[in-house]
Motif scaffolding. Sequence first.
Motif, PDB file in Angstrom:
ATOM      1  N   THR A   1       0.652  -1.107   0.086  1.00 22.79           N
ATOM      2  CA  THR A   1       0.062  -0.113  -0.019  1.00 22.79           C
ATOM      3  C   THR A   1       0.896   1.084   0.048  1.00 22.79           C
ATOM      4  O   THR A   1       2.017   1.270   0.661  1.00 22.79           O
ATOM      5  N   GLY A   2       0.545   2.241  -0.866  1.00 26.83           N
ATOM      6  CA  GLY A   2       1.323   3.427  -0.917  1.00 26.83           C
ATOM      7  C   GLY A   2       0.860   4.380  -2.115  1.00 26.83           C
ATOM      8  O   GLY A   2      -0.087   3.986  -2.776  1.00 26.83           O
ATOM      9  N   THR A   3       1.645   5.451  -2.091  1.00 25.78           N
ATOM     10  CA  THR A   3       1.283   6.394  -3.341  1.00 25.78           C
ATOM     11  C   THR A   3       2.564   6.017  -4.683  1.00 25.78           C
ATOM     12  O   THR A   3       3.540   5.910  -4.199  1.00 25.78           O
ATOM     13  N   ILE A   4       1.858   5.864  -5.755  1.00 26.73           N
ATOM     14  CA  ILE A   4       2.766   5.552  -6.753  1.00 26.73           C
ATOM     15  C   ILE A   4       3.406   6.969  -7.411  1.00 26.73           C
ATOM     16  O   ILE A   4       2.867   7.829  -7.270  1.00 26.73           O
ATOM     17  N   ARG A   5       4.629   6.659  -7.702  1.00 23.45           N
ATOM     18  CA  ARG A   5       5.463   7.789  -8.168  1.00 23.45           C
ATOM     19  C   ARG A   5       6.006   7.239  -9.517  1.00 23.45           C
ATOM     20  O   ARG A   5       6.310   6.017  -9.633  1.00 23.45           O
ATOM     21  N   ALA A   6       6.299   8.210 -10.542  1.00 14.10           N
ATOM     22  CA  ALA A   6       6.918   7.801 -11.791  1.00 14.10           C
ATOM     23  C   ALA A   6       8.417   7.479 -11.392  1.00 14.10           C
ATOM     24  O   ALA A   6       8.985   8.417 -10.687  1.00 14.10           O
TER      25      ALA A   6
ATOM     26  N   LEU B   1       6.482   3.156  -9.624  1.00 12.17           N
ATOM     27  CA  LEU B   1       6.983   2.672  -8.269  1.00 12.17           C
ATOM     28  C   LEU B   1       6.196   2.897  -6.974  1.00 12.17           C
ATOM     29  O   LEU B   1       5.424   4.074  -7.002  1.00 12.17           O
ATOM     30  N   ILE B   2       6.258   1.757  -6.024  1.00 15.78           N
ATOM     31  CA  ILE B   2       5.706   2.315  -4.666  1.00 15.78           C
ATOM     32  C   ILE B   2       7.184   1.906  -3.903  1.00 15.78           C
ATOM     33  O   ILE B   2       7.462   0.603  -4.045  1.00 15.78           O
ATOM     34  N   ASP B   3       7.400   2.759  -3.256  1.00 16.88           N
ATOM     35  CA  ASP B   3       8.697   2.700  -2.569  1.00 16.88           C
ATOM     36  C   ASP B   3       9.642   2.108  -3.319  1.00 16.88           C
ATOM     37  O   ASP B   3       9.999   2.897  -4.300  1.00 16.88           O
TER      38      ASP B   3
ATOM     39  N   THR C   1      12.855  -2.804  -7.200  1.00 18.25           N
ATOM     40  CA  THR C   1      12.614  -4.505  -7.540  1.00 18.25           C
ATOM     41  C   THR C   1      11.480  -4.755  -8.337  1.00 18.25           C
ATOM     42  O   THR C   1      10.647  -4.332  -7.646  1.00 18.25           O
ATOM     43  N   PRO C   2      11.544  -5.491  -9.414  1.00 16.22           N
ATOM     44  CA  PRO C   2      10.208  -5.822 -10.024  1.00 16.22           C
ATOM     45  C   PRO C   2       9.256  -6.617  -9.175  1.00 16.22           C
ATOM     46  O   PRO C   2       9.477  -7.221  -8.331  1.00 16.22           O
TER      47      PRO C   2
END
Length: 146
Positions: free
Chosen positions: A85-90, A98-100, A136-137
Amino acid sequence: MKTPRTALVALLAGAALTACAGPGIEPAGPTPTGATPVTSQPDPGPSTGPSIAPSTGPSIGPSRPDPTWKGGPSKPPGPGATTLTGTIRAGVEPNCLLIDDHLLIGGPRDVLTPGARVEVTGHSEPGMMTTCQQGTPFVVESARRA
């Protein structure tokens, strides 16, 4: 005066080309007295270094929208599934999300957009090669807004 220079240049070029000959190339002509002739080295055969097995997992590269995606899981998450769970960033490359420190592979692109707070379920694939230079994929099995 030009003839000695031309001869010198030709001689130097010939010497340079001879010096570039690899191992196993024998010089033409007789060997000096007491010298051991150069012999070819046997071919060591194929490399015994690490090999790369063909991938049986998801495709390589940035994830693409799945046109059949219905917005939720089509089946329960598999064994060993993880929920993030988190906020997506480009990412730094186009189409990399990415998340984290997890690079999101697959999933619905209408849900997975930069700045969206989401919950994704899937599994980590640390050995997967991608065109994204970070994270990490993480293969997304399901995603929803959080």
